[in-house]
Write an enzyme that holds these catalytic residues in place. Sequence first.
Site, mmCIF file in Angstrom:
data_model
loop_
_atom_site.group_PDB
_atom_site.id
_atom_site.type_symbol
_atom_site.label_atom_id
_atom_site.label_comp_id
_atom_site.label_asym_id
_atom_site.label_seq_id
_atom_site.Cartn_x
_atom_site.Cartn_y
_atom_site.Cartn_z
ATOM 1 N N THR A 58 -45.660 -66.287 16.200
ATOM 2 C CA THR A 58 -45.459 -67.662 15.722
ATOM 3 C C THR A 58 -44.484 -67.718 14.542
ATOM 4 O O THR A 58 -44.468 -68.684 13.782
ATOM 5 C CB THR A 58 -46.801 -68.293 15.301
ATOM 6 O OG1 THR A 58 -47.357 -67.530 14.208
ATOM 7 C CG2 THR A 58 -47.785 -68.339 16.454
ATOM 8 N N PHE A 65 -36.530 -73.364 13.527
ATOM 9 C CA PHE A 65 -36.554 -72.361 12.460
ATOM 10 C C PHE A 65 -36.737 -70.929 12.969
ATOM 11 O O PHE A 65 -35.948 -70.040 12.632
ATOM 12 C CB PHE A 65 -37.669 -72.714 11.463
ATOM 13 C CG PHE A 65 -37.799 -71.752 10.318
ATOM 14 C CD1 PHE A 65 -38.749 -70.752 10.346
ATOM 15 C CD2 PHE A 65 -36.966 -71.850 9.213
ATOM 16 C CE1 PHE A 65 -38.873 -69.858 9.289
ATOM 17 C CE2 PHE A 65 -37.077 -70.963 8.144
ATOM 18 C CZ PHE A 65 -38.034 -69.963 8.187
ATOM 19 N N ASN A 66 -37.775 -70.650 13.739
ATOM 20 C CA ASN A 66 -38.050 -69.265 14.151
ATOM 21 C C ASN A 66 -36.879 -68.653 14.907
ATOM 22 O O ASN A 66 -36.525 -67.497 14.702
ATOM 23 C CB ASN A 66 -39.304 -69.193 15.031
ATOM 24 C CG ASN A 66 -40.581 -69.484 14.270
ATOM 25 O OD1 ASN A 66 -40.634 -69.307 13.045
ATOM 26 N ND2 ASN A 66 -41.601 -69.958 14.959
ATOM 27 N N ASN A 92 -41.280 -68.104 6.877
ATOM 28 C CA ASN A 92 -41.504 -69.283 6.021
ATOM 29 C C ASN A 92 -41.380 -68.929 4.538
ATOM 30 O O ASN A 92 -40.839 -69.686 3.736
ATOM 31 C CB ASN A 92 -42.903 -69.861 6.272
ATOM 32 C CG ASN A 92 -42.998 -70.572 7.606
ATOM 33 O OD1 ASN A 92 -42.088 -71.300 7.977
ATOM 34 N ND2 ASN A 92 -44.071 -70.331 8.339
ATOM 35 N N ASP A 147 -45.875 -65.673 10.316
ATOM 36 C CA ASP A 147 -45.247 -65.797 8.982
ATOM 37 C C ASP A 147 -45.940 -66.910 8.191
ATOM 38 O O ASP A 147 -45.326 -67.907 7.807
ATOM 39 C CB ASP A 147 -43.744 -66.063 9.108
ATOM 40 C CG ASP A 147 -43.427 -67.401 9.787
ATOM 41 O OD1 ASP A 147 -42.362 -67.989 9.469
ATOM 42 O OD2 ASP A 147 -44.239 -67.879 10.612
ATOM 43 N N ASP A 159 -49.155 -71.366 10.772
ATOM 44 C CA ASP A 159 -49.571 -70.030 11.209
ATOM 45 C C ASP A 159 -51.008 -69.765 10.751
ATOM 46 O O ASP A 159 -51.829 -69.219 11.492
ATOM 47 C CB ASP A 159 -48.703 -68.941 10.577
ATOM 48 C CG ASP A 159 -47.220 -69.079 10.850
ATOM 49 O OD1 ASP A 159 -46.578 -69.931 10.220
ATOM 50 O OD2 ASP A 159 -46.718 -68.341 11.700
ATOM 51 N N HIS A 161 -47.239 -76.977 14.705
ATOM 52 C CA HIS A 161 -46.529 -76.099 15.630
ATOM 53 C C HIS A 161 -47.375 -74.921 16.162
ATOM 54 O O HIS A 161 -47.667 -74.858 17.341
ATOM 55 C CB HIS A 161 -45.292 -75.506 14.924
ATOM 56 C CG HIS A 161 -44.390 -76.515 14.282
ATOM 57 N ND1 HIS A 161 -43.611 -77.413 14.988
ATOM 58 C CD2 HIS A 161 -44.124 -76.755 12.973
ATOM 59 C CE1 HIS A 161 -42.923 -78.157 14.150
ATOM 60 N NE2 HIS A 161 -43.211 -77.787 12.920
ATOM 61 N N ASP A 162 -47.709 -73.992 15.276
ATOM 62 C CA ASP A 162 -48.215 -72.697 15.742
ATOM 63 C C ASP A 162 -49.556 -72.741 16.472
ATOM 64 O O ASP A 162 -49.753 -71.985 17.434
ATOM 65 C CB ASP A 162 -48.281 -71.716 14.559
ATOM 66 C CG ASP A 162 -46.894 -71.431 14.004
ATOM 67 O OD1 ASP A 162 -46.773 -71.112 12.809
ATOM 68 O OD2 ASP A 162 -45.915 -71.530 14.772
HETATM 69 O O1 RIB Z 1 -40.088 -74.466 13.428
HETATM 70 C C1 RIB Z 1 -41.470 -74.320 13.192
HETATM 71 C C2 RIB Z 1 -41.839 -72.874 13.105
HETATM 72 O O2 RIB Z 1 -41.161 -72.257 12.008
HETATM 73 C C3 RIB Z 1 -43.332 -72.654 12.821
HETATM 74 O O3 RIB Z 1 -43.730 -71.442 13.358
HETATM 75 C C4 RIB Z 1 -43.380 -72.595 11.322
HETATM 76 O O4 RIB Z 1 -44.518 -71.867 10.844
HETATM 77 C C5 RIB Z 1 -42.115 -71.827 11.027
HETATM 78 O O5 RIB Z 1 -42.399 -70.442 11.218
HETATM 79 CA CA CA Z 2 -44.720 -69.785 11.887
#
Ligand code: RIB
Ligand code: CA
Length: 317
Positions: free
Chosen positions: A127, A169-170, A41, A11, A16, A243-244
């Site tokens: 991701t 979040f994801n 996102n 996303d 990402d 993160h990703d």
């Molecule tokens: O919490 C971080 C994640 O949520 C990452 O993958 C960021 O790109 C969002 O998708």
């Molecule tokens: Ca992401």
Amino acid sequence: MTARPIIIDCDPGQDDAINLLLALAAPDELKVLGITTVAGNVPLALTERNARLMCDIAGRTDVPVFAGSDKPLQRSLITAENVHGRSGIDGIDIVPPVTPLQPMHAIDFIIEKLESAALESVTLVPTGPLTNIAAAISRQPSILEAVREIVLMGGAMRQGGNTTPSAEFNMLVDPHAAKIVLACGRPIVAMGLDVTHKVLANSARVARIRAIDTAPARATAGMLEYFSRHDSKKYGKDGAPLHDPCTIAWLLQPNLFETRHCNIEIEVESELTMGHTAVDFWGVSGRAANAHWACDVDAEGFYELLSNRLAAYEGTQ
Ligand code: RIB
Ligand code: CA
């Protein structure tokens, strides 16, 4: 060595996007069968465009990009423009991509590609919210036979949530999808906030990437400079957690990471703790281990890998 076939579901989102640039920088090690996109996102129309733009920047307009789910399985979509900007990849110039969008739906692509793949041959790298992956598994469970491993970004334990006090979040966007994936029975490596908060894109690391004279490096530096402003302020640290790219870094150099095989379950009932990942790190639940939870990382080694791969792009000025 034959390149490992992977499907990246994402996303974009700056992190990402950088993960895509890292993956496409390693054609001898990773064969990107396709990039599938999901709302997260930012809405789907932007995540699919952003993925295609990364293929342009990487000089890989040949990579098939697919649009998938525009909302979670059951819940309403939550987006994160406050973190990523309205485009989702603020920090670089946005132009219409050359890389085309494939007409096939992402879920159909995942099913078709896995149905025709050899046993345990394809690695899934999600991701974003897990909506596409879960929908494909639910529609055609037999595709799991072709899945070698799922290396995902999501979840939180010690670090706590980044979107609610309890949830990352994801996992929060589509907890029902995450429940399906966590129960699928295939090997899972989970890059949660506990490890991603140990790879902060601090000023020195961004400056090192900024000094690399390739288009992917310049794009990465610009995205990191924008992406870091929100989390640096929120967490009071120099730089945002990246993160990703922990997912592709794991595939390229797994020895950078420490993981613990344990049970991970997800909350799908309580609104207060919706999307919380209960990571049984000490094995107290008696529930069977279903994922390798990343708990530590060599951060300098991670940025060494990212910088070296971004520098290795040839012909992309
Ligand atoms: O919490 C971080 C994640 O949520 C990452 O993958 C960021 O790109 C969002 O998708
Ligand atoms: Ca992401």
